[in-house]
Scaffold this active site. Structure first.
Site, PDB file in Angstrom:
ATOM      1  N   PHE A   1      40.007  31.534  31.297  1.00 56.37           N
ATOM      2  CA  PHE A   1      40.408  32.697  32.079  1.00 56.37           C
ATOM      3  C   PHE A   1      41.149  32.293  33.350  1.00 56.37           C
ATOM      4  CE2 PHE A   1      37.075  34.530  29.518  1.00 56.37           C
ATOM      5  CZ  PHE A   1      37.446  35.864  29.337  1.00 56.37           C
ATOM      6  N   ASP A   2      42.156  33.081  33.682  1.00 57.55           N
ATOM      7  CA  ASP A   2      42.722  33.095  35.020  1.00 57.55           C
ATOM      8  C   ASP A   2      41.705  33.816  35.920  1.00 57.55           C
ATOM      9  OD1 ASP A   2      44.724  33.153  37.127  1.00 57.55           O
ATOM     10  OD2 ASP A   2      45.049  35.252  36.586  1.00 57.55           O
ATOM     11  N   LEU A   3      41.874  33.735  37.233  1.00 60.24           N
ATOM     12  CA  LEU A   3      40.916  34.369  38.144  1.00 60.24           C
ATOM     13  C   LEU A   3      41.487  35.638  38.771  1.00 60.24           C
ATOM     14  CD1 LEU A   3      38.229  34.444  39.599  1.00 60.24           C
ATOM     15  CD2 LEU A   3      39.107  32.740  41.218  1.00 60.24           C
ATOM     16  N   ASP A   4      42.452  35.484  39.693  1.00 63.11           N
ATOM     17  CA  ASP A   4      43.023  36.641  40.386  1.00 63.11           C
ATOM     18  C   ASP A   4      43.831  37.503  39.423  1.00 63.11           C
ATOM     19  OD1 ASP A   4      41.983  35.788  42.795  1.00 63.11           O
ATOM     20  OD2 ASP A   4      43.787  34.689  43.370  1.00 63.11           O
TER      21      ASP A   4
END
Length: 210
Positions: free
Chosen positions: A7-10
């Site tokens: 996953f990416d975060l922002d």
């Protein structure tokens, strides 16, 4: 559907717009640039911070270094936790962990900052590995970050790995590493961006991932 989720975060797990754009506004103000429309600064969410100040405002190396320093100072003091978890994310993460799937993060945020954010929102427990950029701006491309995660899972075929994110950087990084890309419609990308960069899938709700 997959055996490893990255996953990416922002813009993917958390809506960090208020904290990020406010911190960028402050850093620009220190350079004599006043931006009142915070929405115009959402373009800073996703790309490496050093690149953004250079590309969007034409800053030279010294100006970039100062802007990044000012951003990180105010972000650590005020902006870091000015965010919220997107609806449906926690049930999704719980379901993936219950299914025994390894779940990781690859973010262009500096790794210590990403860890602080995840700890604050009590999300750390759901991730097997958290990879972020270095504080000097290096290791800030998803194509560099993803392989670090893949090294820990050599037994999982690449076609069974998905990178989930909201921007072209996530899609391009996935393609460069030979894994699948899932673009999310609730972040800061656009359907046009996803189509142009060739996302393998586009989803509207977190539960579609599971």
């Amino acid at each position: 559907m997959f055996d490893l989720y990255i996953f990416d975060l922002d813009g993917t797990l958390i809506n960090s717009k208020p904290g990020v754009t406010g911190s960028v506004q402050y850093a620009l103000r220190q350079q004599g640039i006043h931006v009142d429309d915070l929405d115009s600064l959402t373009k800073f969410i996703g790309p490496p911070l050093h690149d953004s100040f250079r590309d969007f405002y034409g800053f030279g190396p010294q100006e970039v270094a100062k802007a990044v320093e000012d951003y990180r100072d105010i972000y650590a003091r005020r902006g870091m936790f000015d965010a919220e978890i997107y609806s449906g994310i926690i049930p999704l993460l719980k379901s993936l962990k219950q299914a025994g799937k390894p779940v990781c993060i690859a973010t262009t945020k500096a790794k210590p900052v990403a860890e602080d954010v995840l700890n604050h929102f009590e999300l750390t427990q759901y991730f097997d590995k958290i990879i972020g950029s270095n504080t000097d701006g290096t290791l800030s491309d998803k194509a560099e970050l993803i392989p670090i995660i893949l090294e820990d899972y050599p037994h999982i075929p690449k076609h069974r790995v998905a990178m989930i994110g909201d921007r072209k950087f996530d899609i391009d990084g996935a393609k460069a590493c030979g894994i699948k890309s899932i673009a999310v419609n609730w972040g800061f990308g656009s359907p046009e961006e996803f189509a142009r960069h060739g996302a393998d899938m586009v989803i509207n709700q977190p539960e579609e991932i599971g």
